[in-house]
Design a protein around this motif. Structure first.
Motif, PDB file in Angstrom:
ATOM      1  N   ARG A  72       0.829  -1.206   0.000  1.00  0.00           N
ATOM      2  CA  ARG A  72       0.000   0.000   0.000  1.00  0.00           C
ATOM      3  C   ARG A  72       0.862   1.252   0.000  1.00  0.00           C
ATOM      4  NH1 ARG A  72      -3.254  -3.006   3.715  1.00  0.00           N
ATOM      5  NH2 ARG A  72      -2.360  -1.863   5.458  1.00  0.00           N
ATOM      6  N   MET A  73       1.956   1.236   0.739  1.00  0.00           N
ATOM      7  CA  MET A  73       2.850   2.394   0.767  1.00  0.00           C
ATOM      8  C   MET A  73       3.499   2.603  -0.599  1.00  0.00           C
ATOM      9  SD  MET A  73       2.569   3.779   3.680  1.00  0.00           S
ATOM     10  CE  MET A  73       3.948   4.883   3.719  1.00  0.00           C
ATOM     11  N   ALA A  74       3.880   1.525  -1.256  1.00  0.00           N
ATOM     12  CA  ALA A  74       4.502   1.629  -2.578  1.00  0.00           C
ATOM     13  C   ALA A  74       3.525   2.212  -3.591  1.00  0.00           C
ATOM     14  CB  ALA A  74       4.992   0.266  -3.041  1.00  0.00           C
ATOM     15  N   GLU A  75       2.241   1.914  -3.449  1.00  0.00           N
ATOM     16  CA  GLU A  75       1.237   2.465  -4.358  1.00  0.00           C
ATOM     17  C   GLU A  75       1.105   3.968  -4.192  1.00  0.00           C
ATOM     18  OE1 GLU A  75      -2.361   0.405  -3.478  1.00  0.00           O
ATOM     19  OE2 GLU A  75      -1.680  -1.472  -4.375  1.00  0.00           O
ATOM     20  N   ARG A  76       1.325   4.472  -2.987  1.00  0.00           N
ATOM     21  CA  ARG A  76       1.172   5.895  -2.711  1.00  0.00           C
ATOM     22  C   ARG A  76       2.378   6.718  -3.152  1.00  0.00           C
ATOM     23  NH1 ARG A  76      -1.332   5.584   3.346  1.00  0.00           N
ATOM     24  NH2 ARG A  76      -3.270   4.583   2.761  1.00  0.00           N
ATOM     25  N   LEU A  77       3.524   6.088  -3.254  1.00  0.00           N
ATOM     26  CA  LEU A  77       4.733   6.822  -3.623  1.00  0.00           C
ATOM     27  C   LEU A  77       4.760   7.068  -5.125  1.00  0.00           C
ATOM     28  CD1 LEU A  77       7.392   4.926  -1.485  1.00  0.00           C
ATOM     29  CD2 LEU A  77       6.390   7.165  -1.038  1.00  0.00           C
ATOM     30  N   PRO A  78       5.285   8.214  -5.545  1.00  0.00           N
ATOM     31  CA  PRO A  78       5.424   8.440  -6.982  1.00  0.00           C
ATOM     32  C   PRO A  78       6.476   7.492  -7.546  1.00  0.00           C
ATOM     33  CG  PRO A  78       6.515  10.173  -5.760  1.00  0.00           C
ATOM     34  CD  PRO A  78       5.793   9.312  -4.756  1.00  0.00           C
ATOM     35  N   PRO A  79       6.370   7.180  -8.836  1.00  0.00           N
ATOM     36  CA  PRO A  79       7.385   6.290  -9.410  1.00  0.00           C
ATOM     37  C   PRO A  79       8.755   6.947  -9.322  1.00  0.00           C
ATOM     38  CG  PRO A  79       5.963   7.206 -11.122  1.00  0.00           C
ATOM     39  CD  PRO A  79       5.405   7.640  -9.808  1.00  0.00           C
ATOM     40  N   PRO A  80       9.791   6.166  -9.092  1.00  0.00           N
ATOM     41  CA  PRO A  80      11.125   6.761  -8.951  1.00  0.00           C
ATOM     42  C   PRO A  80      11.583   7.402 -10.259  1.00  0.00           C
ATOM     43  CG  PRO A  80      11.269   4.364  -9.023  1.00  0.00           C
ATOM     44  CD  PRO A  80       9.811   4.717  -8.998  1.00  0.00           C
ATOM     45  N   GLN A  81      12.219   8.553 -10.122  1.00  0.00           N
ATOM     46  CA  GLN A  81      12.778   9.238 -11.284  1.00  0.00           C
ATOM     47  C   GLN A  81      14.077   8.551 -11.679  1.00  0.00           C
ATOM     48  OE1 GLN A  81      11.690  11.878 -13.029  1.00  0.00           O
ATOM     49  NE2 GLN A  81       9.876  12.250 -11.823  1.00  0.00           N
ATOM     50  N   PRO A  82      14.343   8.493 -12.973  1.00  0.00           N
ATOM     51  CA  PRO A  82      15.644   7.925 -13.352  1.00  0.00           C
ATOM     52  C   PRO A  82      16.756   8.828 -12.854  1.00  0.00           C
ATOM     53  CG  PRO A  82      14.534   8.902 -15.257  1.00  0.00           C
ATOM     54  CD  PRO A  82      13.562   8.951 -14.113  1.00  0.00           C
ATOM     55  N   SER A  83      17.887   8.237 -12.553  1.00  0.00           N
ATOM     56  CA  SER A  83      19.011   9.027 -12.078  1.00  0.00           C
ATOM     57  C   SER A  83      19.562   9.868 -13.225  1.00  0.00           C
ATOM     58  CB  SER A  83      20.105   8.115 -11.534  1.00  0.00           C
ATOM     59  OG  SER A  83      20.733   7.428 -12.600  1.00  0.00           O
ATOM     60  N   PHE A  84      20.333  10.861 -12.862  1.00  0.00           N
ATOM     61  CA  PHE A  84      20.932  11.723 -13.879  1.00  0.00           C
ATOM     62  C   PHE A  84      21.825  10.903 -14.799  1.00  0.00           C
ATOM     63  CE2 PHE A  84      24.384  14.625 -15.213  1.00  0.00           C
ATOM     64  CZ  PHE A  84      23.619  15.449 -16.018  1.00  0.00           C
ATOM     65  N   ARG A  85      22.563   9.960 -14.233  1.00  0.00           N
ATOM     66  CA  ARG A  85      23.456   9.120 -15.034  1.00  0.00           C
ATOM     67  C   ARG A  85      22.649   8.287 -16.028  1.00  0.00           C
ATOM     68  NH1 ARG A  85      27.336   9.890 -17.572  1.00  0.00           N
ATOM     69  NH2 ARG A  85      27.829  11.321 -15.944  1.00  0.00           N
ATOM     70  N   GLN A  86      21.499   7.739 -15.587  1.00  0.00           N
ATOM     71  CA  GLN A  86      20.657   6.964 -16.496  1.00  0.00           C
ATOM     72  C   GLN A  86      20.126   7.858 -17.615  1.00  0.00           C
ATOM     73  OE1 GLN A  86      17.897   5.617 -13.539  1.00  0.00           O
ATOM     74  NE2 GLN A  86      18.726   3.536 -13.532  1.00  0.00           N
ATOM     75  N   ALA A  87      19.734   9.083 -17.266  1.00  0.00           N
ATOM     76  CA  ALA A  87      19.238  10.010 -18.281  1.00  0.00           C
ATOM     77  C   ALA A  87      20.340  10.339 -19.287  1.00  0.00           C
ATOM     78  CB  ALA A  87      18.721  11.284 -17.622  1.00  0.00           C
ATOM     79  N   MET A  88      21.548  10.505 -18.807  1.00  0.00           N
ATOM     80  CA  MET A  88      22.659  10.804 -19.715  1.00  0.00           C
ATOM     81  C   MET A  88      22.945   9.617 -20.634  1.00  0.00           C
ATOM     82  SD  MET A  88      23.755  13.892 -19.271  1.00  0.00           S
ATOM     83  CE  MET A  88      25.464  14.005 -19.748  1.00  0.00           C
ATOM     84  N   ASP A  89      22.796   8.416 -20.105  1.00  0.00           N
ATOM     85  CA  ASP A  89      23.051   7.226 -20.928  1.00  0.00           C
ATOM     86  C   ASP A  89      22.061   7.098 -22.072  1.00  0.00           C
ATOM     87  OD1 ASP A  89      25.205   6.584 -19.350  1.00  0.00           O
ATOM     88  OD2 ASP A  89      24.128   5.085 -18.150  1.00  0.00           O
ATOM     89  N   ASP A  90      20.878   7.704 -21.943  1.00  0.00           N
ATOM     90  CA  ASP A  90      19.869   7.637 -22.999  1.00  0.00           C
ATOM     91  C   ASP A  90      20.182   8.580 -24.163  1.00  0.00           C
ATOM     92  OD1 ASP A  90      18.511   5.789 -21.518  1.00  0.00           O
ATOM     93  OD2 ASP A  90      17.042   7.220 -20.719  1.00  0.00           O
ATOM     94  N   LEU A  91      21.114   9.507 -23.972  1.00  0.00           N
ATOM     95  CA  LEU A  91      21.429  10.490 -25.009  1.00  0.00           C
ATOM     96  C   LEU A  91      22.451   9.931 -25.994  1.00  0.00           C
ATOM     97  CD1 LEU A  91      21.840  13.642 -22.754  1.00  0.00           C
ATOM     98  CD2 LEU A  91      19.821  12.965 -24.056  1.00  0.00           C
ATOM     99  N   SER A  92      22.454  10.519 -27.177  1.00  0.00           N
ATOM    100  CA  SER A  92      23.477  10.145 -28.150  1.00  0.00           C
ATOM    101  C   SER A  92      24.832  10.616 -27.638  1.00  0.00           C
ATOM    102  CB  SER A  92      23.172  10.793 -29.502  1.00  0.00           C
ATOM    103  OG  SER A  92      23.362  12.192 -29.421  1.00  0.00           O
ATOM    104  N   PRO A  93      25.918   9.994 -28.070  1.00  0.00           N
ATOM    105  CA  PRO A  93      27.249  10.405 -27.577  1.00  0.00           C
ATOM    106  C   PRO A  93      27.552  11.883 -27.835  1.00  0.00           C
ATOM    107  CG  PRO A  93      27.393   8.297 -28.699  1.00  0.00           C
ATOM    108  CD  PRO A  93      25.994   8.798 -28.904  1.00  0.00           C
ATOM    109  N   GLU A  94      27.126  12.408 -28.978  1.00  0.00           N
ATOM    110  CA  GLU A  94      27.396  13.822 -29.270  1.00  0.00           C
ATOM    111  C   GLU A  94      26.631  14.731 -28.311  1.00  0.00           C
ATOM    112  OE1 GLU A  94      25.830  11.850 -31.846  1.00  0.00           O
ATOM    113  OE2 GLU A  94      27.803  11.067 -32.366  1.00  0.00           O
ATOM    114  N   THR A  95      25.353  14.428 -28.121  1.00  0.00           N
ATOM    115  CA  THR A  95      24.535  15.242 -27.223  1.00  0.00           C
ATOM    116  C   THR A  95      25.025  15.106 -25.788  1.00  0.00           C
ATOM    117  OG1 THR A  95      22.631  14.925 -28.678  1.00  0.00           O
ATOM    118  CG2 THR A  95      22.183  15.689 -26.452  1.00  0.00           C
TER     119      THR A  95
END
Length: 166
Positions: free
Chosen positions: A37-60
């Motif tokens: 029940r507590m997990a349902e109330r929490l917002p989904p975790p945001q991806p970390s900055f490192r994960q977000a950077m890994d999604d970008l192209s190498p140039e970007t």
């Protein structure tokens, strides 16, 4: 000991063990239900900055890292001033005679310097975001999440500072 007494004690022991096991299972299941029940109330975790950077192209990724590094270097003096003012406030507050106005001024200076640094970082990030695609911006938007240590304070106006005693 008679066999009848031993049999009775064995039966009692089995009953108590069964009761203890049933109680333990019940507590464990209730704990899991509360966690779910507590997990349902929490917002989904945001991806970390490192994960977000890994999604970008190498140039970007390279361009983003360079821009954010430059922004951090630009804001570094503000954050250093904030830390120094905080250290001075701590030292002044530990003195034999408390100079409330001086400590208060140093704390205010620390907050203002930190705010200036944050404003610089956020402005540089917004400048960078203007050059990114909507998908890239969506991936990097968690950099604007402010991570606080300790419990979150409710948003809203801050209480006024108490006046210094006469």
């Amino acid at each position: 000991m008679s066999p009848r007494l031993l049999g009775g004690l064995l039966a009692l022991s089995l009953a108590l063990n069964a009761f203890a096991i049933a109680g333990g299972v019940t507590v464990w299941r209730q704990l899991k239900a509360v966690e779910a029940r507590m997990a349902e109330r929490l917002p989904p975790p945001q991806p970390s900055f490192r994960q977000a950077m890994d999604d970008l192209s190498p140039e970007t990724r390279s361009r983003v890292e360079e821009a954010l590094r430059a922004a951090a270097l630009d804001a570094q003096p503000d954050f250093e001033r904030a830390r120094e003012a905080r250290r001075q406030a701590i030292a002044r507050s530990a003195a034999a005679e408390l100079d409330r106005s001086a400590v208060s001024a140093l704390l205010a200076e620390s907050r203002e310097a930190e705010l200036r640094g944050r404003i610089r970082l956020e402005a540089a990030a917004l400048d960078l975001f203007e050059t990114l695609t909507p998908e890239e911006r969506a991936s990097l938007s968690p950099i604007f999440a402010r991570r606080l240590k300790g419990p979150r304070r409710p948003e809203g106006p801050r209480p006024p500072e108490a006046p210094a005693p006469p």
